[in-house]
Design an enzyme around this catalytic site. Structure first.
Site, mmCIF file in Angstrom:
data_model
loop_
_atom_site.group_PDB
_atom_site.id
_atom_site.type_symbol
_atom_site.label_atom_id
_atom_site.label_comp_id
_atom_site.label_asym_id
_atom_site.label_seq_id
_atom_site.Cartn_x
_atom_site.Cartn_y
_atom_site.Cartn_z
ATOM 1 N N GLU A 131 0.865 -1.185 0.000
ATOM 2 C CA GLU A 131 0.000 0.000 0.000
ATOM 3 C C GLU A 131 0.900 1.234 0.000
ATOM 4 O O GLU A 131 2.110 1.107 0.242
ATOM 5 C CB GLU A 131 -0.911 -0.024 1.235
ATOM 6 C CG GLU A 131 -1.858 -1.222 1.213
ATOM 7 C CD GLU A 131 -2.891 -1.216 2.322
ATOM 8 O OE1 GLU A 131 -2.794 -0.358 3.241
ATOM 9 O OE2 GLU A 131 -3.797 -2.066 2.268
ATOM 10 N N PRO A 132 0.332 2.432 -0.225
ATOM 11 C CA PRO A 132 1.208 3.618 -0.230
ATOM 12 C C PRO A 132 2.010 3.748 1.063
ATOM 13 O O PRO A 132 3.156 4.164 1.046
ATOM 14 C CB PRO A 132 0.216 4.781 -0.392
ATOM 15 C CG PRO A 132 -0.964 4.185 -1.081
ATOM 16 C CD PRO A 132 -1.052 2.764 -0.592
ATOM 17 N N TRP A 160 1.852 -0.361 -6.152
ATOM 18 C CA TRP A 160 2.913 -1.173 -6.750
ATOM 19 C C TRP A 160 2.414 -2.522 -7.273
ATOM 20 O O TRP A 160 3.039 -3.544 -6.998
ATOM 21 C CB TRP A 160 4.046 -1.454 -5.751
ATOM 22 C CG TRP A 160 4.838 -0.289 -5.273
ATOM 23 C CD1 TRP A 160 4.946 0.151 -3.993
ATOM 24 C CD2 TRP A 160 5.687 0.575 -6.051
ATOM 25 N NE1 TRP A 160 5.782 1.229 -3.923
ATOM 26 C CE2 TRP A 160 6.258 1.506 -5.169
ATOM 27 C CE3 TRP A 160 6.004 0.653 -7.408
ATOM 28 C CZ2 TRP A 160 7.127 2.500 -5.589
ATOM 29 C CZ3 TRP A 160 6.864 1.638 -7.822
ATOM 30 C CH2 TRP A 160 7.424 2.532 -6.917
ATOM 31 N N ILE A 350 33.668 -2.349 -17.060
ATOM 32 C CA ILE A 350 34.495 -2.933 -18.119
ATOM 33 C C ILE A 350 34.151 -2.292 -19.469
ATOM 34 O O ILE A 350 35.012 -2.143 -20.340
ATOM 35 C CB ILE A 350 34.326 -4.478 -18.137
ATOM 36 C CG1 ILE A 350 35.054 -5.073 -16.927
ATOM 37 C CG2 ILE A 350 34.832 -5.093 -19.449
ATOM 38 C CD1 ILE A 350 34.846 -6.560 -16.715
ATOM 39 N N HIS A 351 32.893 -1.864 -19.632
ATOM 40 C CA HIS A 351 32.490 -1.215 -20.884
ATOM 41 C C HIS A 351 33.015 0.221 -21.009
ATOM 42 O O HIS A 351 32.805 0.868 -22.050
ATOM 43 C CB HIS A 351 30.963 -1.183 -20.995
ATOM 44 C CG HIS A 351 30.356 -2.471 -21.455
ATOM 45 N ND1 HIS A 351 30.227 -3.573 -20.649
ATOM 46 C CD2 HIS A 351 29.852 -2.842 -22.654
ATOM 47 C CE1 HIS A 351 29.659 -4.556 -21.317
ATOM 48 N NE2 HIS A 351 29.426 -4.149 -22.538
ATOM 49 N N GLY A 352 33.666 0.729 -19.966
ATOM 50 C CA GLY A 352 34.184 2.097 -20.034
ATOM 51 C C GLY A 352 33.054 3.070 -20.340
ATOM 52 O O GLY A 352 31.914 2.867 -19.903
ATOM 53 N N GLY A 353 33.342 4.105 -21.139
ATOM 54 C CA GLY A 353 32.340 5.131 -21.450
ATOM 55 C C GLY A 353 31.138 4.568 -22.188
ATOM 56 O O GLY A 353 30.007 5.051 -22.033
ATOM 57 N N GLU A 376 9.798 -8.539 -3.680
ATOM 58 C CA GLU A 376 9.583 -9.738 -2.836
ATOM 59 C C GLU A 376 10.339 -9.638 -1.516
ATOM 60 O O GLU A 376 10.772 -10.635 -0.953
ATOM 61 C CB GLU A 376 10.007 -11.041 -3.550
ATOM 62 C CG GLU A 376 9.493 -11.255 -4.956
ATOM 63 C CD GLU A 376 8.003 -11.540 -5.031
ATOM 64 O OE1 GLU A 376 7.340 -11.539 -3.990
ATOM 65 O OE2 GLU A 376 7.520 -11.741 -6.146
ATOM 66 N N SER A 379 16.574 -6.588 1.023
ATOM 67 C CA SER A 379 17.669 -7.380 1.604
ATOM 68 C C SER A 379 17.577 -7.398 3.128
ATOM 69 O O SER A 379 17.856 -8.419 3.765
ATOM 70 C CB SER A 379 19.026 -6.808 1.171
ATOM 71 O OG SER A 379 19.215 -7.020 -0.210
#
Ligand SMILES: Cc1cc2nc3c(=O)[nH]c(=O)nc-3n(C[C@H](O)[C@H](O)[C@H](O)COP(=O)(O)OP(=O)(O)OC[C@H]3O[C@@H](n4cnc5c(N)ncnc54)[C@H](O)[C@@H]3O)c2cc1C
Length: 398
Positions: A131-132, A160, A350-353, A376, A379
């Site tokens: 709920e909200p 939600w 790893i993909h950089g920019g 669900e 954490s």
């Protein structure tokens, strides 16, 4: 990748289902995911394809027209689908939880009424606890159902709902004042049938528009407003009020294995993208995979993928064997979602920019991974469940 996230001792049927789904994901989901996600467009054709494959009825018993498969098969299918696009696994997840709850807790009439049409995907499920004002603290639900003759009148606001607009059946947890001492014993699940769509879809029932989210796009997430909505007592899951909390907790327990599987799927994809990019991109005269700092990142990512997959499989197998898996499902969900956030970030780096460009898939995975830390149960809530279960198990004898 062939080497990672393998599962031992699968039956021929399980292997066949997974090979079919993997091929569907590679051909029908991955090539379209970026475009659909950026447009926040509902994946209609993909959903129709999943219907044809029987995925909506994967765990529904054969006597009701489903495939009667195990939670493990379902989780491995979800892992494959999330590897392609997490939103698609969201379309089937709430449906699967509602079908599971009806299978486990529904009256015979409810099973016969819903399950055959859920197996084909004609009826599509959403489930609604939040709920909200609350998400983690489920026992505090305020939406109320009050008995009026043979009917109940429901008032209040839910929040939600994944598939809130596209579903035609909502399992909604609401308060029914039964005078029980403990707040959660006054909660009841109602099976609310409605047409798909937005606005006032039935007298007293409104689904406002889609909530605009940072990721997990395509799949609709909505509010639901009850305003004097009337329904019969036969809409109570299992026929008796006051059992809703336990029914929903049973549902989210299998849902947690599902979220762990989704996290595994995203992590596998993030690793696949990183290991490919690291062998193509060159700096200082060699592919970046040959710099030890990058190679070690790949090693760490793969180890996380493997650990999360094994814990997810263990939690699913325990449930399939009829054993309690609350602690194990909580552990699998906790570990897989936290690792997923780490692995996608490592892949992004790893993909950089280019990882920051919308042309690259990792950009989408970076926006999807955080949802798995929340859905669900956060954490913190998983740690509460795990520690409570462990303290019960390892409690000192006084
Ligand atoms: C995209 C999306 C889809 C969703 N789909 C659904 C759906 O289909 N159906 C549905 O019912 N819900 C759905 N949810 C809601 C989701 O389950 C909740 O957001 C989640 O349970 C957390 O609740 P909350 O947002 O109210 O956070 P809160 O409960 O307010 O928590 C806020 C913070 O406090 C922490 N916290 C809370 N209590 C404790 C405690 N006791 N100890 C330590 N820390 C604590 C939490 O971990 C979190 O960090 C969805 C949410 C999102 C974002």
């Amino acid at each position: 990748m062939a080497r990672l996230a393998q599962t031992a001792d699968l039956t021929d049927i399980q292997q066949e289902i997974l090979a079919t789904v993997r091929s569907f994901v590679d051909k029908e989901i991955i090539p379209h995911a970026q475009e659909l996600e950026h447009a926040d467009a509902y994946p209609t054709e993909i959903v129709e394809g999943l219907k044809e494959l029987g995925i909506f009825g994967l765990m529904i018993p054969e006597e009701y027209g489903g495939l009667g498969e195990s939670l493990l098969t379902y989780a491995l299918v979800v892992e494959e689908i999330a590897r392609g696009w997490m939103s698609v696994s969201g379309v089937i997840n709430t449906h699967f939880i509602v079908a599971y709850m009806i299978r486990q807790h529904g009256t015979q009439a409810q099973k016969e009424h819903f399950l055959p049409r859920m197996a084909t995907g004609e009826v599509r499920g959403a489930f609604s606890m939040s709920e909200p004002g609350l998400g983690s603290d489920v026992a505090g639900i305020r939406t109320k159902a009050v008995r009026d003759g043979d009917e109940y009148v429901i008032d209040g606001q839910k929040m939600w709902l994944t598939n809130g607009g596209s579903s035609t059946l909502v399992a909604a947890l609401v308060r029914t004042e039964l005078g029980a001492d403990k707040a959660h014993q006054n909660l009841t699940t109602f099976l609310v049938e409605k047409p798909a769509g937005f606005g006032t879809v039935a007298p007293g029932l409104t689904i406002p528009g889609k909530i605009d989210k940072m990721g997990y796009k395509g799949v609709d997430t909505t509010e639901l407003v009850f305003d004097g909505y009337r329904t019969g007592a036969d809409a109570i899951l299992g026929g008796e009020p006051g059992r809703g909390f336990a029914q929903m907790m049973d549902g989210v327990e299998v849902g947690r294995v599902n979220v762990a599987a989704r996290a595994c799927g995203i992590s596998i994809r993030a690793f696949e993208l990183a290991v490919e990019y690291a062998q193509q991109r060159e700096t200082f005269g060699r592919p970046i995979a040959q710099h030890q700092a990058i190679a070690f990142q790949l090693a760490e990512m793969a180890t996380k993928v493997e650990a999360a997959h094994l814990m997810m499989v263990n939690a699913a197998r325990l449930k399939d064997a009829g054993k309690r898996n609350d602690v194990e499902a909580g552990m699998a969900k906790l570990l897989a979602s936290e690792y997923c956030a780490e692995v996608t970030t490592q892949s992004f780096r790893i993909h950089g920019g280019y990882g920051y460009s919308k042309e690259y898939e990792i950009e989408r995975l970076m926006r999807e991974a955080p949802f798995l830390l929340i859905g669900e149960g956060t954490s913190e809530i998983q740690k509460t469940i795990i520690s409570r279960g462990l303290l019960k198990e390892y409690g000192l004898q006084r």
